[in-house]
Motif scaffolding. Sequence first.
Motif, short mmCIF file in Angstrom:
data_model
loop_
_atom_site.label_atom_id
_atom_site.label_comp_id
_atom_site.label_asym_id
_atom_site.label_seq_id
_atom_site.Cartn_x
_atom_site.Cartn_y
_atom_site.Cartn_z
N MET A 1 0.85 -1.16 -0.02
CA MET A 1 -0.10 -0.05 -0.08
C MET A 1 0.96 1.30 -0.21
O MET A 1 0.77 2.05 -0.65
CB MET A 1 -0.87 -0.17 1.28
CG MET A 1 -1.89 1.11 1.31
SD MET A 1 -3.09 0.84 -0.09
CE MET A 1 -4.22 2.04 0.33
N ARG A 2 1.93 1.10 0.83
CA ARG A 2 2.81 2.68 0.85
C ARG A 2 3.60 2.65 -0.34
O ARG A 2 3.85 3.74 -0.75
CB ARG A 2 3.80 2.47 2.04
CG ARG A 2 3.10 2.53 3.45
CD ARG A 2 3.92 2.80 4.45
NE ARG A 2 3.99 4.03 5.10
CZ ARG A 2 4.81 4.51 6.00
NH1 ARG A 2 5.52 3.38 6.66
NH2 ARG A 2 4.83 5.47 6.59
N LEU A 3 4.04 1.58 -1.04
CA LEU A 3 4.85 1.73 -2.15
C LEU A 3 4.06 2.11 -3.22
O LEU A 3 4.65 2.91 -4.00
CB LEU A 3 5.46 0.30 -2.57
CG LEU A 3 6.25 0.09 -3.56
CD1 LEU A 3 7.51 1.13 -3.71
CD2 LEU A 3 6.77 -1.32 -3.95
N SER A 4 2.79 1.93 -3.33
CA SER A 4 1.90 2.29 -4.44
C SER A 4 1.73 3.68 -4.37
O SER A 4 1.72 4.50 -5.42
CB SER A 4 0.67 1.47 -4.38
OG SER A 4 -0.11 1.78 -3.42
N LYS A 5 1.69 4.27 -3.18
CA LYS A 5 1.67 5.58 -2.79
C LYS A 5 2.94 6.59 -3.30
O LYS A 5 2.78 7.46 -4.03
CB LYS A 5 1.41 6.07 -1.42
CG LYS A 5 -0.10 5.65 -1.07
CD LYS A 5 -0.38 6.22 0.50
CE LYS A 5 -2.03 6.03 0.80
NZ LYS A 5 -2.15 6.55 2.19
N VAL A 6 4.08 5.92 -2.89
CA VAL A 6 5.18 6.44 -3.32
C VAL A 6 5.34 6.51 -4.83
O VAL A 6 5.61 7.41 -5.41
CB VAL A 6 6.44 5.84 -2.75
CG1 VAL A 6 7.87 6.30 -3.41
CG2 VAL A 6 6.30 5.87 -1.29
N LEU A 7 5.14 5.51 -5.56
CA LEU A 7 5.26 5.31 -7.00
C LEU A 7 4.09 6.44 -7.58
O LEU A 7 4.53 7.10 -8.65
CB LEU A 7 4.68 3.90 -7.33
CG LEU A 7 6.07 2.90 -7.17
CD1 LEU A 7 5.43 1.45 -7.64
CD2 LEU A 7 7.21 3.19 -7.83
N LYS A 8 2.85 6.61 -6.88
CA LYS A 8 1.79 7.57 -7.35
C LYS A 8 2.48 8.98 -7.26
O LYS A 8 2.49 9.84 -8.24
CB LYS A 8 0.55 7.24 -6.63
CG LYS A 8 -0.51 8.33 -7.35
CD LYS A 8 -1.74 8.06 -6.53
CE LYS A 8 -2.73 9.13 -7.18
NZ LYS A 8 -4.07 8.84 -6.38
N SER A 9 3.27 9.09 -6.13
CA SER A 9 3.74 10.63 -5.95
C SER A 9 4.94 10.83 -6.91
O SER A 9 5.02 12.01 -7.51
CB SER A 9 4.20 10.59 -4.47
OG SER A 9 3.21 10.63 -3.39
N CYS A 10 5.76 10.01 -7.15
CA CYS A 10 6.67 9.96 -8.09
C CYS A 10 6.26 10.17 -9.62
O CYS A 10 6.73 11.10 -10.24
CB CYS A 10 7.69 8.82 -8.07
SG CYS A 10 8.89 8.58 -6.64
N LYS A 11 5.29 9.43 -9.95
CA LYS A 11 4.52 9.69 -11.14
C LYS A 11 4.13 11.11 -11.53
O LYS A 11 4.23 11.76 -12.44
CB LYS A 11 3.71 8.54 -11.52
CG LYS A 11 3.00 8.45 -12.92
CD LYS A 11 2.07 7.23 -13.04
CE LYS A 11 1.59 7.29 -14.35
NZ LYS A 11 0.75 6.13 -14.63
N GLU A 12 3.27 11.50 -10.54
CA GLU A 12 2.81 12.89 -10.47
C GLU A 12 3.80 13.97 -10.56
O GLU A 12 3.68 15.06 -11.13
CB GLU A 12 1.83 13.10 -9.16
CG GLU A 12 0.62 12.36 -9.43
CD GLU A 12 -0.26 12.49 -8.00
OE1 GLU A 12 0.33 12.97 -6.91
OE2 GLU A 12 -1.45 11.74 -7.92
N PHE A 13 4.85 13.65 -9.95
CA PHE A 13 6.04 14.78 -9.71
C PHE A 13 6.60 14.85 -10.98
O PHE A 13 6.98 16.04 -11.61
CB PHE A 13 7.15 14.37 -8.77
CG PHE A 13 8.21 15.03 -8.82
CD1 PHE A 13 8.43 16.38 -8.15
CD2 PHE A 13 9.51 14.72 -9.37
CE1 PHE A 13 9.34 17.05 -8.23
CE2 PHE A 13 10.58 15.54 -9.48
CZ PHE A 13 10.62 16.57 -8.90
N PHE A 14 6.73 13.76 -12.06
CA PHE A 14 7.33 13.89 -13.09
C PHE A 14 6.47 14.54 -14.19
O PHE A 14 6.96 14.93 -15.17
CB PHE A 14 7.88 12.57 -13.72
CG PHE A 14 9.03 12.01 -12.84
CD1 PHE A 14 10.47 12.86 -12.87
CD2 PHE A 14 9.15 11.13 -11.95
CE1 PHE A 14 11.58 12.51 -12.61
CE2 PHE A 14 10.20 10.71 -11.37
CZ PHE A 14 11.50 11.34 -11.32
#
Length: 73
Positions: A1-14
């Motif tokens: 669950m946390r990993l998916s949030k981190v990946l989502k945040s990174c994707k939004e950042f880029f």
Amino acid sequence: MRLSKVLKSCKEFFYRKDGASGIEYAIAAAMVAAVLTTFMSPISDGLKTVFTTVQTSLTSTANAGKPAGGGTN
């Protein structure tokens, strides 16, 4: 669950568009640094010449009022 949030945040950042201005400032700063590096030597040589000329003029003017032979008035 946390990993998916981190990946989502990174994707939004880029994919954010407002971060482009920071990159533009970095590119502009790099270009200014390159220009300054290129022209620093000729500018500093010119300034040295000007200051040497001023120093020589001041020294010769100061020595012009002194009596010959190093005596005092």
